[in-house]
Design a protein around this motif. Structure first.
Motif, PDB file in Angstrom:
ATOM      1  N   GLU A 283     -15.631 -24.664 148.955  1.00  0.00           N
ATOM      2  CA  GLU A 283     -14.498 -24.035 148.286  1.00  0.00           C
ATOM      3  C   GLU A 283     -14.916 -22.655 147.778  1.00  0.00           C
ATOM      4  N   VAL A 284     -14.009 -21.685 147.937  1.00  0.00           N
ATOM      5  CA  VAL A 284     -14.338 -20.295 147.604  1.00  0.00           C
ATOM      6  C   VAL A 284     -13.256 -19.725 146.690  1.00  0.00           C
ATOM      7  N   SER A 285     -13.697 -19.053 145.634  1.00  0.00           N
ATOM      8  CA  SER A 285     -12.798 -18.330 144.747  1.00  0.00           C
ATOM      9  C   SER A 285     -13.223 -16.871 144.699  1.00  0.00           C
ATOM     10  N   SER A 286     -12.258 -15.991 144.489  1.00  0.00           N
ATOM     11  CA  SER A 286     -12.526 -14.554 144.431  1.00  0.00           C
ATOM     12  C   SER A 286     -11.840 -13.950 143.215  1.00  0.00           C
ATOM     13  N   ALA A 287     -12.444 -12.876 142.703  1.00  0.00           N
ATOM     14  CA  ALA A 287     -11.844 -12.130 141.597  1.00  0.00           C
ATOM     15  C   ALA A 287     -10.968 -10.994 142.090  1.00  0.00           C
ATOM     16  N   ALA A 288     -10.466 -11.106 143.327  1.00  0.00           N
ATOM     17  CA  ALA A 288      -9.633 -10.038 143.889  1.00  0.00           C
ATOM     18  C   ALA A 288      -8.420  -9.743 143.017  1.00  0.00           C
ATOM     19  N   ALA A 289      -7.819 -10.780 142.437  1.00  0.00           N
ATOM     20  CA  ALA A 289      -6.635 -10.570 141.599  1.00  0.00           C
ATOM     21  C   ALA A 289      -6.977  -9.726 140.376  1.00  0.00           C
ATOM     22  N   ALA A 290      -8.147  -9.964 139.792  1.00  0.00           N
ATOM     23  CA  ALA A 290      -8.566  -9.168 138.633  1.00  0.00           C
ATOM     24  C   ALA A 290      -8.929  -7.751 139.050  1.00  0.00           C
ATOM     25  N   ASN A 291      -9.583  -7.605 140.191  1.00  0.00           N
ATOM     26  CA  ASN A 291      -9.987  -6.276 140.647  1.00  0.00           C
ATOM     27  C   ASN A 291      -8.787  -5.441 141.098  1.00  0.00           C
ATOM     28  N   ALA A 292      -7.684  -6.108 141.418  1.00  0.00           N
ATOM     29  CA  ALA A 292      -6.484  -5.372 141.843  1.00  0.00           C
ATOM     30  C   ALA A 292      -5.879  -4.552 140.708  1.00  0.00           C
ATOM     31  N   LEU A 293      -6.069  -5.000 139.474  1.00  0.00           N
ATOM     32  CA  LEU A 293      -5.392  -4.358 138.345  1.00  0.00           C
ATOM     33  C   LEU A 293      -5.819  -2.910 138.142  1.00  0.00           C
ATOM     34  N   PRO A 294      -7.120  -2.580 138.046  1.00  0.00           N
ATOM     35  CA  PRO A 294      -7.475  -1.173 137.868  1.00  0.00           C
ATOM     36  C   PRO A 294      -7.132  -0.307 139.067  1.00  0.00           C
ATOM     37  N   VAL A 295      -7.171  -0.873 140.277  1.00  0.00           N
ATOM     38  CA  VAL A 295      -6.791  -0.088 141.453  1.00  0.00           C
ATOM     39  C   VAL A 295      -5.315   0.287 141.365  1.00  0.00           C
ATOM     40  N   ALA A 296      -4.493  -0.657 140.948  1.00  0.00           N
ATOM     41  CA  ALA A 296      -3.064  -0.372 140.799  1.00  0.00           C
ATOM     42  C   ALA A 296      -2.819   0.646 139.693  1.00  0.00           C
ATOM     43  N   GLU A 297      -3.581   0.559 138.609  1.00  0.00           N
ATOM     44  CA  GLU A 297      -3.428   1.521 137.517  1.00  0.00           C
ATOM     45  C   GLU A 297      -3.797   2.929 137.977  1.00  0.00           C
ATOM     46  N   TYR A 298      -4.878   3.026 138.719  1.00  0.00           N
ATOM     47  CA  TYR A 298      -5.289   4.325 139.292  1.00  0.00           C
ATOM     48  C   TYR A 298      -4.170   4.872 140.179  1.00  0.00           C
ATOM     49  N   THR A 299      -3.610   3.998 141.011  1.00  0.00           N
ATOM     50  CA  THR A 299      -2.558   4.434 141.929  1.00  0.00           C
ATOM     51  C   THR A 299      -1.337   4.933 141.171  1.00  0.00           C
TER      52      THR A 299
END
Length: 343
Positions: free
Chosen positions: A109-125
Protein backbone atom coordinates in the motif's frame (compact mmCIF):
# COMPACT_ATOMS: atom_id res chain seq x y z
CA UNK A 1 7.07 -15.77 9.59
CA UNK A 2 4.32 -14.35 11.77
CA UNK A 3 3.27 -10.84 10.80
CA UNK A 4 1.04 -8.68 12.99
CA UNK A 5 -1.98 -7.07 11.39
CA UNK A 6 -2.67 -3.31 11.46
CA UNK A 7 -5.27 -2.52 14.07
CA UNK A 8 -5.63 -1.20 17.63
CA UNK A 9 -2.32 -1.42 19.46
CA UNK A 10 -0.27 -2.29 16.36
CA UNK A 11 3.08 -0.49 16.21
CA UNK A 12 4.68 -0.96 12.78
CA UNK A 13 8.43 -1.26 12.58
CA UNK A 14 9.30 1.82 10.50
CA UNK A 15 12.39 3.12 8.74
CA UNK A 16 13.15 6.28 6.73
CA UNK A 17 14.35 6.04 3.13
CA UNK A 18 15.32 9.32 1.45
CA UNK A 19 18.31 11.59 0.98
CA UNK A 20 19.97 12.99 4.08
CA UNK A 21 19.07 16.50 2.91
CA UNK A 22 15.38 15.59 2.53
CA UNK A 23 15.33 14.02 5.98
CA UNK A 24 16.88 17.10 7.56
CA UNK A 25 14.31 19.31 5.83
CA UNK A 26 11.12 17.34 6.45
CA UNK A 27 11.71 15.25 9.56
CA UNK A 28 11.97 17.84 12.32
CA UNK A 29 12.17 16.71 15.98
CA UNK A 30 8.45 17.22 16.57
CA UNK A 31 7.60 15.02 13.58
CA UNK A 32 9.99 12.33 14.75
CA UNK A 33 8.39 12.40 18.21
CA UNK A 34 4.92 12.08 16.66
CA UNK A 35 6.02 9.08 14.58
CA UNK A 36 7.75 7.50 17.58
CA UNK A 37 4.42 7.60 19.42
CA UNK A 38 2.88 5.48 16.65
CA UNK A 39 5.73 3.30 15.40
CA UNK A 40 8.83 1.44 16.48
CA UNK A 41 11.40 3.52 14.59
CA UNK A 42 14.56 1.99 13.20
CA UNK A 43 17.63 3.81 14.51
CA UNK A 44 19.34 6.46 12.38
CA UNK A 45 20.89 7.13 9.97
CA UNK A 46 18.23 7.53 7.31
CA UNK A 47 18.52 5.00 4.48
CA UNK A 48 19.81 6.72 1.34
CA UNK A 49 21.39 3.56 -0.13
CA UNK A 50 19.34 0.38 0.15
CA UNK A 51 22.11 -1.92 -1.09
CA UNK A 52 24.47 -1.73 1.89
CA UNK A 53 24.67 -4.47 4.53
CA UNK A 54 23.56 -1.97 7.19
CA UNK A 55 20.49 -1.01 5.17
CA UNK A 56 19.62 -4.64 4.47
CA UNK A 57 19.80 -5.38 8.19
CA UNK A 58 17.30 -2.59 8.88
CA UNK A 59 14.97 -3.69 6.08
CA UNK A 60 14.73 -7.25 7.42
CA UNK A 61 11.94 -6.48 9.90
CA UNK A 62 10.44 -3.25 8.49
CA UNK A 63 6.65 -3.10 8.10
CA UNK A 64 6.47 0.45 6.76
CA UNK A 65 8.84 2.84 5.00
CA UNK A 66 8.54 6.60 5.28
CA UNK A 67 10.11 7.85 2.05
CA UNK A 68 11.03 11.23 0.63
CA UNK A 69 13.00 13.00 -2.06
CA UNK A 70 16.02 10.90 -3.05
CA UNK A 71 14.59 7.55 -2.02
CA UNK A 72 16.27 4.77 -4.05
CA UNK A 73 13.99 2.53 -6.15
CA UNK A 74 12.21 -0.20 -4.23
CA UNK A 75 13.11 -2.86 -6.76
CA UNK A 76 12.84 -6.66 -6.43
CA UNK A 77 16.23 -6.95 -4.71
CA UNK A 78 15.23 -4.39 -2.09
CA UNK A 79 11.86 -6.06 -1.53
CA UNK A 80 13.54 -9.44 -1.13
CA UNK A 81 15.53 -7.91 1.70
CA UNK A 82 12.33 -6.50 3.22
CA UNK A 83 9.97 -9.49 3.45
CA UNK A 84 7.60 -7.79 5.93
CA UNK A 85 7.27 -4.48 4.08
CA UNK A 86 3.58 -3.76 3.46
CA UNK A 87 3.24 0.02 3.21
CA UNK A 88 5.07 3.14 2.02
CA UNK A 89 4.23 6.66 3.20
CA UNK A 90 5.83 9.21 0.88
CA UNK A 91 6.51 12.69 2.28
CA UNK A 92 6.54 14.33 -1.17
CA UNK A 93 4.40 14.21 -4.31
CA UNK A 94 5.29 11.84 -7.13
CA UNK A 95 6.17 8.23 -6.32
CA UNK A 96 7.30 7.41 -9.86
CA UNK A 97 10.98 7.45 -8.99
CA UNK A 98 10.92 4.80 -6.27
CA UNK A 99 7.70 2.76 -6.38
CA UNK A 100 8.34 -0.03 -8.89
CA UNK A 101 6.16 -2.69 -10.47
CA UNK A 102 7.49 -5.10 -7.87
CA UNK A 103 5.82 -3.01 -5.15
CA UNK A 104 2.42 -3.24 -6.83
CA UNK A 105 2.87 -6.96 -7.52
CA UNK A 106 3.48 -7.58 -3.83
CA UNK A 107 0.40 -5.53 -2.93
CA UNK A 108 2.27 -2.90 -0.97
CA UNK A 109 0.00 0.00 0.00
CA UNK A 110 1.30 3.44 -0.97
CA UNK A 111 0.39 6.91 0.27
CA UNK A 112 1.65 10.24 -1.07
CA UNK A 113 1.71 13.80 0.21
CA UNK A 114 0.81 15.09 -3.27
CA UNK A 115 -2.38 16.69 -1.92
CA UNK A 116 -0.38 18.68 0.63
CA UNK A 117 2.30 19.63 -1.88
CA UNK A 118 -0.37 20.87 -4.29
CA UNK A 119 -1.33 23.73 -1.98
CA UNK A 120 1.80 25.93 -2.26
CA UNK A 121 2.01 25.28 -6.01
CA UNK A 122 -1.56 26.52 -6.40
CA UNK A 123 -0.81 29.55 -4.21
CA UNK A 124 2.21 30.41 -6.36
CA UNK A 125 0.06 30.06 -9.47
CA UNK A 126 -2.68 32.32 -8.11
CA UNK A 127 -0.10 34.94 -7.15
CA UNK A 128 1.45 34.88 -10.62
CA UNK A 129 -1.94 35.08 -12.33
CA UNK A 130 -2.84 38.20 -10.36
CA UNK A 131 0.61 39.82 -10.59
CA UNK A 132 0.94 39.32 -14.35
CA UNK A 133 -2.67 40.36 -14.93
CA UNK A 134 -1.84 43.74 -13.40
CA UNK A 135 1.52 43.91 -15.25
CA UNK A 136 3.09 44.54 -11.85
CA UNK A 137 6.59 43.28 -12.60
CA UNK A 138 7.00 45.30 -15.79
CA UNK A 139 5.51 48.44 -14.28
CA UNK A 140 7.68 48.16 -11.16
CA UNK A 141 10.74 47.83 -13.39
CA UNK A 142 9.78 50.92 -15.39
CA UNK A 143 9.01 52.87 -12.21
CA UNK A 144 12.43 52.03 -10.81
CA UNK A 145 14.05 53.21 -14.04
CA UNK A 146 12.12 56.47 -14.43
CA UNK A 147 11.37 57.41 -10.78
CA UNK A 148 8.23 58.97 -12.26
CA UNK A 149 4.64 57.81 -11.94
CA UNK A 150 3.08 56.71 -15.19
CA UNK A 151 -0.09 58.19 -16.70
CA UNK A 152 -2.28 55.76 -14.79
CA UNK A 153 -5.56 57.03 -16.28
CA UNK A 154 -4.25 55.92 -19.67
CA UNK A 155 -3.65 52.35 -18.54
CA UNK A 156 -4.68 49.99 -21.39
CA UNK A 157 -7.86 48.00 -20.79
CA UNK A 158 -5.86 44.85 -21.35
CA UNK A 159 -4.31 45.45 -17.91
CA UNK A 160 -6.13 44.23 -14.80
CA UNK A 161 -7.83 41.15 -13.42
CA UNK A 162 -11.51 42.03 -13.78
CA UNK A 163 -13.13 39.47 -16.10
CA UNK A 164 -9.73 38.16 -17.09
CA UNK A 165 -9.88 34.74 -18.75
CA UNK A 166 -7.65 32.06 -17.25
CA UNK A 167 -7.18 28.69 -18.92
CA UNK A 168 -6.27 25.70 -16.76
CA UNK A 169 -4.53 22.82 -18.50
CA UNK A 170 -5.51 19.68 -16.53
CA UNK A 171 -7.80 19.20 -13.55
CA UNK A 172 -5.00 17.64 -11.52
CA UNK A 173 -4.78 18.08 -7.76
CA UNK A 174 -2.99 21.37 -8.36
CA UNK A 175 -5.24 22.43 -11.22
CA UNK A 176 -8.34 21.86 -9.10
CA UNK A 177 -6.85 23.82 -6.21
CA UNK A 178 -6.04 26.73 -8.54
CA UNK A 179 -9.65 26.70 -9.74
CA UNK A 180 -10.80 26.79 -6.12
CA UNK A 181 -8.51 29.72 -5.29
CA UNK A 182 -9.73 31.66 -8.32
CA UNK A 183 -13.41 31.50 -7.25
CA UNK A 184 -13.44 34.67 -5.12
CA UNK A 185 -12.03 36.69 -8.03
CA UNK A 186 -13.86 38.16 -11.01
CA UNK A 187 -12.10 35.78 -13.38
CA UNK A 188 -13.54 33.51 -16.06
CA UNK A 189 -11.98 30.05 -15.89
CA UNK A 190 -11.61 27.67 -18.83
CA UNK A 191 -10.50 24.06 -18.42
CA UNK A 192 -9.03 21.53 -20.81
CA UNK A 193 -8.83 17.98 -19.50
CA UNK A 194 -9.85 15.04 -21.71
CA UNK A 195 -10.98 13.09 -18.65
CA UNK A 196 -13.35 15.76 -17.35
CA UNK A 197 -17.01 15.65 -18.41
CA UNK A 198 -19.38 18.59 -18.83
CA UNK A 199 -20.99 17.58 -15.54
CA UNK A 200 -17.58 17.58 -13.82
CA UNK A 201 -16.83 21.02 -15.26
CA UNK A 202 -20.16 22.38 -14.05
CA UNK A 203 -19.41 21.08 -10.57
CA UNK A 204 -16.00 22.79 -10.68
CA UNK A 205 -17.62 26.02 -11.91
CA UNK A 206 -15.54 26.22 -15.09
CA UNK A 207 -16.15 26.12 -18.83
CA UNK A 208 -14.79 22.97 -20.44
CA UNK A 209 -13.09 23.67 -23.77
CA UNK A 210 -10.82 21.92 -26.23
CA UNK A 211 -7.08 22.48 -26.14
CA UNK A 212 -6.94 24.88 -29.10
CA UNK A 213 -9.68 27.04 -27.62
CA UNK A 214 -7.96 27.13 -24.23
CA UNK A 215 -4.90 28.77 -25.77
CA UNK A 216 -6.81 31.00 -28.18
CA UNK A 217 -9.11 32.48 -25.51
CA UNK A 218 -6.96 32.55 -22.41
CA UNK A 219 -5.41 35.81 -21.23
CA UNK A 220 -3.41 33.46 -19.01
CA UNK A 221 -2.87 29.73 -19.52
CA UNK A 222 -1.54 27.73 -16.58
CA UNK A 223 -0.07 24.26 -17.11
CA UNK A 224 -0.83 21.59 -14.50
CA UNK A 225 -0.68 18.34 -16.45
CA UNK A 226 1.77 15.60 -15.40
CA UNK A 227 4.67 14.77 -17.69
CA UNK A 228 3.68 11.56 -19.48
CA UNK A 229 4.72 10.25 -22.89
CA UNK A 230 1.57 11.75 -24.42
CA UNK A 231 2.06 15.16 -22.75
CA UNK A 232 5.72 15.69 -23.69
CA UNK A 233 5.82 18.85 -25.88
CA UNK A 234 2.03 18.97 -25.64
CA UNK A 235 2.21 22.77 -25.63
CA UNK A 236 3.79 23.16 -29.04
CA UNK A 237 4.40 25.95 -31.50
CA UNK A 238 0.88 25.93 -32.93
CA UNK A 239 -0.73 26.46 -29.52
CA UNK A 240 1.77 29.11 -28.46
CA UNK A 241 1.34 31.05 -31.69
CA UNK A 242 -2.44 30.94 -31.19
CA UNK A 243 -2.21 32.78 -27.86
CA UNK A 244 -3.50 36.34 -27.60
CA UNK A 245 -0.92 39.13 -27.90
CA UNK A 246 0.47 39.76 -24.42
CA UNK A 247 -1.05 36.58 -22.98
CA UNK A 248 0.80 34.79 -20.18
CA UNK A 249 1.90 31.15 -20.13
CA UNK A 250 2.55 29.79 -16.61
CA UNK A 251 4.28 26.46 -16.09
CA UNK A 252 4.64 24.91 -12.64
CA UNK A 253 4.40 21.31 -13.90
CA UNK A 254 7.41 20.02 -15.88
CA UNK A 255 9.53 21.88 -18.40
CA UNK A 256 9.30 19.21 -21.10
CA UNK A 257 5.53 19.69 -21.44
CA UNK A 258 6.26 22.91 -23.36
CA UNK A 259 8.16 23.22 -26.63
CA UNK A 260 10.74 25.55 -25.16
CA UNK A 261 12.16 26.62 -28.53
CA UNK A 262 8.71 27.72 -29.67
CA UNK A 263 8.11 29.56 -26.42
CA UNK A 264 11.50 31.25 -26.65
CA UNK A 265 10.70 32.50 -30.15
CA UNK A 266 7.35 33.89 -28.98
CA UNK A 267 8.67 35.73 -25.93
CA UNK A 268 11.76 37.09 -27.70
CA UNK A 269 9.41 38.49 -30.35
CA UNK A 270 7.32 40.07 -27.58
CA UNK A 271 4.13 38.24 -28.54
CA UNK A 272 3.56 36.48 -25.20
CA UNK A 273 4.80 36.55 -21.63
CA UNK A 274 5.78 33.60 -19.47
CA UNK A 275 6.22 32.54 -15.85
CA UNK A 276 8.38 29.42 -15.64
CA UNK A 277 9.03 27.63 -12.38
CA UNK A 278 10.32 24.69 -14.44
CA UNK A 279 12.36 24.55 -17.63
CA UNK A 280 13.89 21.95 -19.91
CA UNK A 281 16.65 21.42 -18.98
CA UNK A 282 16.63 22.55 -15.41
CA UNK A 283 18.73 24.74 -15.05
CA UNK A 284 18.82 26.52 -18.43
CA UNK A 285 22.30 27.08 -19.92
CA UNK A 286 23.77 30.45 -18.84
CA UNK A 287 23.50 31.91 -22.35
CA UNK A 288 19.91 30.86 -23.02
CA UNK A 289 17.80 33.75 -24.42
CA UNK A 290 15.05 33.27 -21.84
CA UNK A 291 17.33 34.57 -19.07
CA UNK A 292 17.45 38.00 -20.71
CA UNK A 293 13.77 38.41 -21.62
CA UNK A 294 12.05 41.15 -19.61
CA UNK A 295 8.69 39.49 -20.29
CA UNK A 296 9.71 36.20 -18.67
CA UNK A 297 9.89 35.32 -14.96
CA UNK A 298 12.02 32.25 -14.20
CA UNK A 299 12.02 30.85 -10.67
CA UNK A 300 14.15 27.91 -9.44
CA UNK A 301 11.46 25.22 -9.07
CA UNK A 302 10.29 26.80 -5.83
CA UNK A 303 6.50 26.62 -6.19
CA UNK A 304 6.30 23.32 -4.32
CA UNK A 305 6.73 22.92 -0.58
CA UNK A 306 9.71 24.75 0.90
CA UNK A 307 10.69 26.14 4.28
CA UNK A 308 7.82 26.08 6.76
CA UNK A 309 5.64 24.36 4.13
CA UNK A 310 7.59 21.12 4.68
CA UNK A 311 5.71 20.79 7.94
CA UNK A 312 2.47 20.26 6.03
CA UNK A 313 4.07 17.26 4.27
CA UNK A 314 5.32 15.87 7.58
CA UNK A 315 1.94 16.28 9.26
CA UNK A 316 0.23 14.41 6.44
CA UNK A 317 2.80 11.60 6.66
CA UNK A 318 2.21 11.26 10.41
CA UNK A 319 -1.56 11.19 9.94
CA UNK A 320 -1.33 8.57 7.18
CA UNK A 321 0.99 6.41 9.25
CA UNK A 322 -1.43 6.56 12.18
CA UNK A 323 -4.38 5.63 9.97
CA UNK A 324 -2.58 2.68 8.42
CA UNK A 325 -1.32 1.39 11.75
CA UNK A 326 -4.84 1.56 13.18
CA UNK A 327 -6.22 -0.51 10.33
CA UNK A 328 -8.20 2.37 8.80
CA UNK A 329 -6.14 2.48 5.61
CA UNK A 330 -4.73 5.52 3.85
CA UNK A 331 -6.74 8.69 3.24
CA UNK A 332 -4.43 9.64 0.35
CA UNK A 333 -3.62 6.34 -1.38
CA UNK A 334 -1.77 6.08 -4.66
CA UNK A 335 -3.61 3.67 -6.95
CA UNK A 336 -1.70 1.60 -9.48
CA UNK A 337 -4.44 2.05 -12.07
CA UNK A 338 -4.23 5.86 -11.76
CA UNK A 339 -0.48 6.14 -12.38
CA UNK A 340 -1.05 6.82 -16.08
CA UNK A 341 -2.82 10.06 -15.16
CA UNK A 342 -0.62 11.28 -12.32
CA UNK A 343 2.74 12.97 -11.95
Amino acid sequence: MTVATPGPGFRPRTAFAMSREAAAAVLDPETLDALAAICDLAPPPVLDDLTTPAARAVLTDVDLLVTGWGCPPLDPDVLEAAPRLRAVVHTAGSVRHHITEACWERGIEVSSAAAANALPVAEYTLAMILITGKNILERARDYRATRTRDAWLRTPRTVGNHRRTVGILSASLIGRRVIELLRPHDIDVLLYDPYVTDADAAELGVERVELDELFARGDTVSVHTPLLPETRRLVGRRLIEAMRPGAVLINTARGAIIDQDALTDAVVAGRVRAVLDVTDPEVLPPGHPLWDCDNVVITPHLAGSQGNEWRRLADLAVAETARWASGAGFLHPVRRERLGFQA
